[in-house]
Scaffold this active site. Structure first.
Site, short mmCIF file in Angstrom:
data_model
loop_
_atom_site.label_atom_id
_atom_site.label_comp_id
_atom_site.label_asym_id
_atom_site.label_seq_id
_atom_site.Cartn_x
_atom_site.Cartn_y
_atom_site.Cartn_z
CE LYS A 238 5.49 -67.10 10.09
NZ LYS A 238 5.07 -66.55 11.39
CB SER A 239 3.10 -60.64 7.88
OG SER A 239 4.03 -60.87 8.90
NE ARG B 273 -0.89 -57.82 8.91
CZ ARG B 273 -0.07 -58.46 9.77
NH1 ARG B 273 0.29 -59.71 9.54
NH2 ARG B 273 0.36 -57.85 10.87
N GLY C 268 1.46 -67.05 16.79
CA GLY C 268 1.14 -65.85 17.58
C GLY C 268 0.38 -64.85 16.74
NE ARG D 226 4.76 -66.10 20.96
CZ ARG D 226 4.83 -65.80 19.67
NH1 ARG D 226 4.57 -66.72 18.78
NH2 ARG D 226 5.16 -64.59 19.28
CB SER E 298 3.45 -55.68 19.04
OG SER E 298 2.65 -56.75 18.56
CD GLN F 225 2.12 -61.23 16.58
OE1 GLN F 225 1.97 -61.32 17.81
NE2 GLN F 225 2.80 -62.11 15.88
CG ASP G 236 9.78 -62.49 13.01
OD1 ASP G 236 9.66 -62.48 14.24
OD2 ASP G 236 8.81 -62.34 12.23
CE LYS H 26 8.86 -61.34 18.23
NZ LYS H 26 7.64 -60.73 17.69
C1 S3P Z 1 4.05 -60.27 12.85
C2 S3P Z 1 4.54 -59.39 13.76
C3 S3P Z 1 5.72 -59.66 14.59
C4 S3P Z 1 6.51 -60.85 14.09
C5 S3P Z 1 5.64 -61.99 13.69
C6 S3P Z 1 4.69 -61.57 12.59
C7 S3P Z 1 2.84 -59.90 12.10
O1 S3P Z 1 5.29 -59.93 15.90
O2 S3P Z 1 7.44 -61.28 15.07
O3 S3P Z 1 6.41 -63.07 13.22
O4 S3P Z 1 2.53 -60.55 11.08
O5 S3P Z 1 2.17 -58.94 12.49
P1 S3P Z 1 5.04 -58.73 16.97
O6 S3P Z 1 3.93 -57.92 16.43
O7 S3P Z 1 4.67 -59.41 18.24
O8 S3P Z 1 6.34 -58.03 17.04
#
Ligand code: S3P
Length: 448
Positions: free
Chosen positions: A28-29, A33, A101, A129, A174, A176, A327, A354
């Protein structure tokens, strides 16, 4: 709110074991991107293995709304024609990022470097959030934000025509937030630096390099990990092969590892060390997880996971491991419930913000299924049942896909089945989860 409008409750019945071969959905990450960097690049990006879950589809729609051409060319195959760094255009409507998020925060970073106003929102979970974590550094870079009380969505972002390069020390671990700062830094002159006290997933850094961005990473001994991106960047469209998501594979791995007699292979799973804290922890608990056929795919380490079930023992998970398995705590709690002794998870306060308050949701779900646990603001301790936990409860998933999947796995491992109020949110990250689990021998079905 505990379920989506048309909730679909399901029951997971106990089984003897799971067996077979499966493939986890795309990471997913990395999928988010790939679409975002594709939209910021010049030329064509072809993505394979893209996760076609709702979260990522929202990011695809957002990039389209911002002027990139985004087209599905086959199963998991997507083509993006980018607009170049700083070349996106004002969308004509509100951008709805659903449950995501990652989508909201990474796209906030992109928008902060574009001189127009965009309104972003999300579902009931995402609207709860906190967004201050991206607002604060992005305002320092020159963007303007208007949001609901508590920095919640919906939110308007007016980007800076010429963002300021900054050096920013992350107050929370984080990926993110780090990514939002680096993405905005692409549009700034000079160098933008994010300093992270604890290393978090590095997919943004790796993929930026793959697209021709200039990123340096220094491991400062006392100051943490220092990531710098060169501004006024030019990104070039590339091919991206997205590996299987270790966070999704985690549900299959725990379902097998905690049940003697189980034996599965999960193929093509990303094993980037900044993502595999759960696998380290499960091995410490005595789980048999073997990486087979290790290789590099699209610049990321990948393996097939062979998992054989057995007895697990409780462990203390060190707090510094949290970013590499952030996660995975809900599903670790299920493994812990089957183990002997206590499993102590510390330094996990981020779980409270989360998709749901995951510490509260897990603690409530365990209690409903006869499993002892203790919760503090920053920790969770699960008292193992040394074999099958009682089960028999009906769990509220609070619009959280990982709570839903974790408790369906518990049902397979428990004495009595476990029901959840809604499977709907699972589609955000793992479309086809129920069918895939049932294909391995689980007994998950709809209930009234
Ligand atoms: C993610 C970062 C994590 C993770 C999320 C995906 C990402 O969040 O919990 O599911 O793809 O950068 P945080 O950066 O808030 O920890």
């Amino acid at each position: 709110m505990s379920a989506s409008a048309t909730a679909r409750p399901h029951l997971s019945a106990p089984i003897d074991a799971i067996q077979g071969t499966a493939r986890a959905p795309g990471d997913k990450s990395m999928s988010h991107r790939a679409l975002i960097l594709g939209a910021l690049a010049i030329g064509e990006t072809n993505v394979s293995g893209l996760l076609e879950g709702d979260d990522v589809l929202r990011t695809a729609a957002a990039m389209r709304a911002l002027g990139a051409e985004v087209e599905r060319t086959g199963e998991g195959r997507w083509k993006v024609l980018g607009r170049g760094v700083g070349g996106l255009s004002e969308p004509s409507d509100v951008i709805d990022l659903g449950n995501s998020g990652t989508g909201a925060r990474l796209i906030a970073g992109v928008l902060a470097g574009h001189p127009f106003t965009t309104f972003i929102t999300g579902d009931a979970s995402l609207r709860r959030r906190p967004m201050a974590r991206v607002r604060v550094p992005l305002e320092r870079m020159g963007a303007k934000f208007l949001s609901r009380a508590g920095d919640r969505l919906p939110m308007a972002i007016t980007g800076a025509a010429r963002p300021l390069p900054i050096e920013y020390t992350l107050p929370v671990a984080s990926a993110q937030v780090k990514s939002a700062v680096l993405l905005c830094g692409l549009m700034a002159p000079g160098e933008t630096t994010a300093i992270e006290p604890e290393p978090t997933r590095d997919h943004t850094e790796n993929m930026l390099r793959h697209f021709g961005g200039v990123v340096t990473v220094k491991d400062g001994r006392t100051s943490g990990r220092i990531v710098t991106v060169k501004g006024d960047a030019e990104l070039i469209g590339r091919d991206v092969a997205v590996p299987g998501d270790p966070s999704s594979a985690a549900f299959l791995v725990v379902a097998a590892a905690a049940r003697p007699g189980s034996d599965i292979r999960v193929e093509g799973v990303g094993i980037n060390p900044l993502r595999t804290g759960l696998y380290t922890t499960l091995r410490e608990m005595g789980a048999e997880i073997v990486y087979q056929n290790e290789r590099l795919e699209g610049g990321e380490p990948v393996a097939d996971l062979r998992v054989r079930g057995g007895r697990l023992r409780g462990v203390a998970v060190p707090p510094e491991r949290a970013p590499s398995m952030i996660d995975e705590y809900p599903i670790l709690a299920i493994a812990a419930a089957c183990a002997s002794g206590e499993t102590v998870m510390q330094g996990v306060h981020e779980l409270r913000v989360k998709e749901s308050d995951r510490l509260a949701a897990v603690a409530a779900g365990l209690a409903l299924n006869g499993i002892g646990c203790r919760e503090t603001p920053d920790s969770l301790t699960v008292i193992g049942c040394n074999g099958r936990p009682p089960g028999g409860g009906r769990v509220a998933t609070h619009l959280d896909h990982r709570i839903a999947m974790s408790f369906l796995v518990l049902g397979a491992l428990a004495e009595k089945g476990v029901a959840i109020d809604d499977v709907g949110m699972i589609d955000t990250s793992f479309p086809g989860f129920v069918e895939l689990m049932n294909g391995l021998g689980a007994k998950i079905g709809a209930v009234a």
